[in-house]
Write a protein that holds these residues in place. Structure first.
Motif, PDB file in Angstrom:
ATOM      1  N   ALA A 158     -29.450   4.297  -4.149  1.00  0.00           N
ATOM      2  CA  ALA A 158     -30.623   5.424  -4.332  1.00  0.00           C
ATOM      3  C   ALA A 158     -31.437   5.260  -2.816  1.00  0.00           C
ATOM      4  O   ALA A 158     -32.071   6.035  -2.346  1.00  0.00           O
ATOM      5  CB  ALA A 158     -31.357   4.828  -5.541  1.00  0.00           C
ATOM      6  N   LEU A 159     -31.707   3.890  -2.419  1.00  0.00           N
ATOM      7  CA  LEU A 159     -32.210   3.670  -1.149  1.00  0.00           C
ATOM      8  C   LEU A 159     -31.454   4.620   0.003  1.00  0.00           C
ATOM      9  O   LEU A 159     -32.010   5.043   0.756  1.00  0.00           O
ATOM     10  CB  LEU A 159     -32.277   2.250  -0.626  1.00  0.00           C
ATOM     11  N   GLY A 160     -30.043   4.466  -0.106  1.00  0.00           N
ATOM     12  CA  GLY A 160     -29.447   5.514   0.779  1.00  0.00           C
ATOM     13  C   GLY A 160     -29.735   6.909   0.679  1.00  0.00           C
ATOM     14  O   GLY A 160     -29.981   7.437   1.835  1.00  0.00           O
ATOM     15  N   ALA A 161     -29.954   7.356  -0.438  1.00  0.00           N
ATOM     16  CA  ALA A 161     -30.194   8.845  -0.708  1.00  0.00           C
ATOM     17  C   ALA A 161     -31.666   8.966  -0.072  1.00  0.00           C
ATOM     18  O   ALA A 161     -32.167  10.092   0.758  1.00  0.00           O
ATOM     19  CB  ALA A 161     -30.191   9.169  -2.139  1.00  0.00           C
ATOM     20  N   ALA A 162     -32.549   7.974  -0.029  1.00  0.00           N
ATOM     21  CA  ALA A 162     -33.848   8.327   0.233  1.00  0.00           C
ATOM     22  C   ALA A 162     -33.989   8.169   1.839  1.00  0.00           C
ATOM     23  O   ALA A 162     -34.605   9.184   2.575  1.00  0.00           O
ATOM     24  CB  ALA A 162     -34.565   6.990   0.083  1.00  0.00           C
ATOM     25  N   ASP A 217     -25.358  11.134  -9.109  1.00  0.00           N
ATOM     26  CA  ASP A 217     -23.948  11.404  -8.791  1.00  0.00           C
ATOM     27  C   ASP A 217     -23.312   9.932  -8.278  1.00  0.00           C
ATOM     28  O   ASP A 217     -22.255   9.700  -8.139  1.00  0.00           O
ATOM     29  CB  ASP A 217     -23.616  12.394  -7.954  1.00  0.00           C
ATOM     30  N   GLY A 218     -24.211   9.231  -7.730  1.00  0.00           N
ATOM     31  CA  GLY A 218     -23.796   8.008  -6.990  1.00  0.00           C
ATOM     32  C   GLY A 218     -23.113   8.400  -5.634  1.00  0.00           C
ATOM     33  O   GLY A 218     -22.201   7.552  -5.377  1.00  0.00           O
ATOM     34  N   THR A 219     -23.705   9.083  -5.045  1.00  0.00           N
ATOM     35  CA  THR A 219     -23.118   9.755  -3.928  1.00  0.00           C
ATOM     36  C   THR A 219     -22.753   8.675  -2.791  1.00  0.00           C
ATOM     37  O   THR A 219     -21.752   8.371  -1.923  1.00  0.00           O
ATOM     38  CB  THR A 219     -24.327  10.727  -3.184  1.00  0.00           C
ATOM     39  N   PHE A 220     -23.810   7.579  -2.820  1.00  0.00           N
ATOM     40  CA  PHE A 220     -23.984   6.366  -1.791  1.00  0.00           C
ATOM     41  C   PHE A 220     -23.541   5.261  -2.401  1.00  0.00           C
ATOM     42  O   PHE A 220     -23.739   3.987  -1.677  1.00  0.00           O
ATOM     43  CB  PHE A 220     -25.139   6.351  -1.005  1.00  0.00           C
ATOM     44  N   VAL A 221     -22.882   5.219  -3.401  1.00  0.00           N
ATOM     45  CA  VAL A 221     -22.356   3.887  -4.239  1.00  0.00           C
ATOM     46  C   VAL A 221     -21.293   3.389  -3.094  1.00  0.00           C
ATOM     47  O   VAL A 221     -21.263   2.169  -2.789  1.00  0.00           O
ATOM     48  CB  VAL A 221     -21.882   4.205  -5.578  1.00  0.00           C
ATOM     49  N   PRO A 222     -20.082   4.094  -2.610  1.00  0.00           N
ATOM     50  CA  PRO A 222     -19.229   3.682  -1.659  1.00  0.00           C
ATOM     51  C   PRO A 222     -19.797   2.838  -0.614  1.00  0.00           C
ATOM     52  O   PRO A 222     -19.414   1.865   0.036  1.00  0.00           O
ATOM     53  CB  PRO A 222     -18.663   4.863  -1.302  1.00  0.00           C
ATOM     54  N   TRP A 223     -21.152   3.439  -0.106  1.00  0.00           N
ATOM     55  CA  TRP A 223     -21.609   2.972   1.166  1.00  0.00           C
ATOM     56  C   TRP A 223     -22.378   1.422   0.840  1.00  0.00           C
ATOM     57  O   TRP A 223     -22.487   0.703   1.247  1.00  0.00           O
ATOM     58  CB  TRP A 223     -22.818   4.051   1.445  1.00  0.00           C
ATOM     59  N   ALA A 224     -22.949   1.536  -0.538  1.00  0.00           N
ATOM     60  CA  ALA A 224     -23.438   0.367  -0.928  1.00  0.00           C
ATOM     61  C   ALA A 224     -22.496  -0.726  -1.012  1.00  0.00           C
ATOM     62  O   ALA A 224     -22.741  -2.059  -0.820  1.00  0.00           O
ATOM     63  CB  ALA A 224     -24.343   0.567  -2.509  1.00  0.00           C
ATOM     64  N   VAL A 225     -21.282  -0.486  -1.543  1.00  0.00           N
ATOM     65  CA  VAL A 225     -20.023  -1.402  -1.499  1.00  0.00           C
ATOM     66  C   VAL A 225     -19.786  -1.981   0.034  1.00  0.00           C
ATOM     67  O   VAL A 225     -19.618  -3.205   0.194  1.00  0.00           O
ATOM     68  CB  VAL A 225     -18.951  -0.694  -2.275  1.00  0.00           C
ATOM     69  N   LYS A 226     -19.705  -1.101   0.643  1.00  0.00           N
ATOM     70  CA  LYS A 226     -19.378  -1.308   2.221  1.00  0.00           C
ATOM     71  C   LYS A 226     -20.617  -2.072   2.575  1.00  0.00           C
ATOM     72  O   LYS A 226     -20.308  -3.158   3.307  1.00  0.00           O
ATOM     73  CB  LYS A 226     -19.092  -0.207   2.922  1.00  0.00           C
ATOM     74  N   THR A 227     -22.003  -1.996   2.381  1.00  0.00           N
ATOM     75  CA  THR A 227     -22.870  -2.542   2.994  1.00  0.00           C
ATOM     76  C   THR A 227     -22.907  -4.076   2.501  1.00  0.00           C
ATOM     77  O   THR A 227     -23.138  -5.177   2.830  1.00  0.00           O
ATOM     78  CB  THR A 227     -24.107  -1.865   2.566  1.00  0.00           C
ATOM     79  N   GLY A 228     -22.568  -3.976   1.046  1.00  0.00           N
ATOM     80  CA  GLY A 228     -22.585  -5.409   0.408  1.00  0.00           C
ATOM     81  C   GLY A 228     -21.474  -6.565   0.888  1.00  0.00           C
ATOM     82  O   GLY A 228     -21.583  -7.560   1.103  1.00  0.00           O
ATOM     83  N   LYS A 229     -20.381  -5.658   1.282  1.00  0.00           N
ATOM     84  CA  LYS A 229     -19.176  -6.372   2.007  1.00  0.00           C
ATOM     85  C   LYS A 229     -19.588  -6.878   3.227  1.00  0.00           C
ATOM     86  O   LYS A 229     -19.342  -8.138   3.792  1.00  0.00           O
ATOM     87  CB  LYS A 229     -18.015  -5.645   2.033  1.00  0.00           C
TER      88      LYS A 229
END
Length: 277
Positions: A158-162, A217-229
């Motif tokens: 959600a922060l990625g969407a912001a 939609d969780g558009t930036f969930v893959p980005w969140a996963v990448k960021t966590g990694k």
């Protein structure tokens, strides 16, 4: 009597802070021991992407009515929010040409991160505005510590969407609101997109139809996963894993930003930066 109560309150605060740091250190150590690094995180994202979110979506008991991102969100193609740094994961603040870098590591669900941002966040950005350094905000998601927790990733998405829709001002304003309304660590309520969108309504101009769609939609969930990694793989200049949040490094050297009772004062934060310079 009041003096005794004051001492007891300080002692309790120190114990809570130490307990939280110990919990975070144990979680980070467990993840390293289990090998959740570059290969494992990629495997989770690609081969078993729906596990975390499928488990969360099924839910049980009082959380069955939470609105959640689709179970296949983590398997979607990676989309990086606009206004992210060239590395694809960090959020930059300040003069991009400044050679000194203050790296701030935080997790949306981390209560001590909330304390640090609320105590020293303005000072961090003020010193960047004065040219002392530029800031790179790094996000962690390791407080999603079990397969049925996803609040750190959902909040980060959600922060990625912001950031994507409103740039740095909306990102910082929304992060402030999330910290101000951070749920108890045990509830994982940031996994509820309705809750995240309700909070987005507190940031003027943020809750547009496009923003709402990206969150649901969780558009930036893959980005969140990448960021966590990226956080899991990050190390300081001595080659040691970052380990816990909040962590603050100036050109790779760790700054002492926490005391036994909480974050250092803005004045002491500035003094720590000056010593590191």
């Amino acid at each position: 009597m009041s003096s005794r109560n004051s001492w007891q309150n300080k002692q309790s605060a120190r114990e809570r802070l130490k307990a939280e740091r110990d919990r975070q250190a144990r979680r980070s150590k467990l993840r390293r021991r289990l090998g959740i690094g570059a290969v494992a995180v990629a495997a989770v994202a690609a081969a078993a992407a729906g596990v975390v979110f499928a488990s969360s979506a099924s839910g049980s008991g009082e959380h069955d009515d939470w609105a959640r991102v689709p179970t296949d969100a983590a398997a979607k193609p990676l989309k990086t929010p606009r206004n992210v740094a060239a590395d694809g994961v960090t959020v930059p603040y300040g003069d991009p040409h400044n050679g000194k870098v203050l790296a701030v590591y935080e997790d949306p669900r981390c209560p001590i991160c909330r304390m640090f941002e609320q105590t020293d966040g303005d000072e961090v950005r003020k010193l960047a505005d004065q040219g002392k350094y530029r800031v790179e905000y790094h996000s962690a998601t390791f407080l999603d510590r079990t397969e049925d927790e996803s609040g750190s990733k959902t909040a980060l998405a959600a922060l990625g969407a912001a950031l994507d829709q409103g740039g740095l001002p909306k990102y910082l304003a929304y992060k402030k609101v999330l910290f101000e309304n951070q749920p108890d660590e045990q509830t994982d309520r940031f996994a509820d997109t309705d809750y995240l969108l309700d909070l987005a309504g507190k940031v003027p101009g943020l809750k547009t139809p496009t923003f709402e769609r990206e969150v649901r939609d969780g558009t930036f969930v893959p980005w969140a996963v990448k960021t966590g990694k990226a956080f899991n793989d990050a190390k300081d200049r001595d080659g040691k894993p970052i380990g816990g949040t909040p962590s603050v490094l100036l050109n790779g050297a760790r700054l002492n930003v926490l005391t036994q009772t909480g974050p250092v004062s803005p004045k002491d934060f500035t003094a720590e930066v000056e010593r590191a310079h």
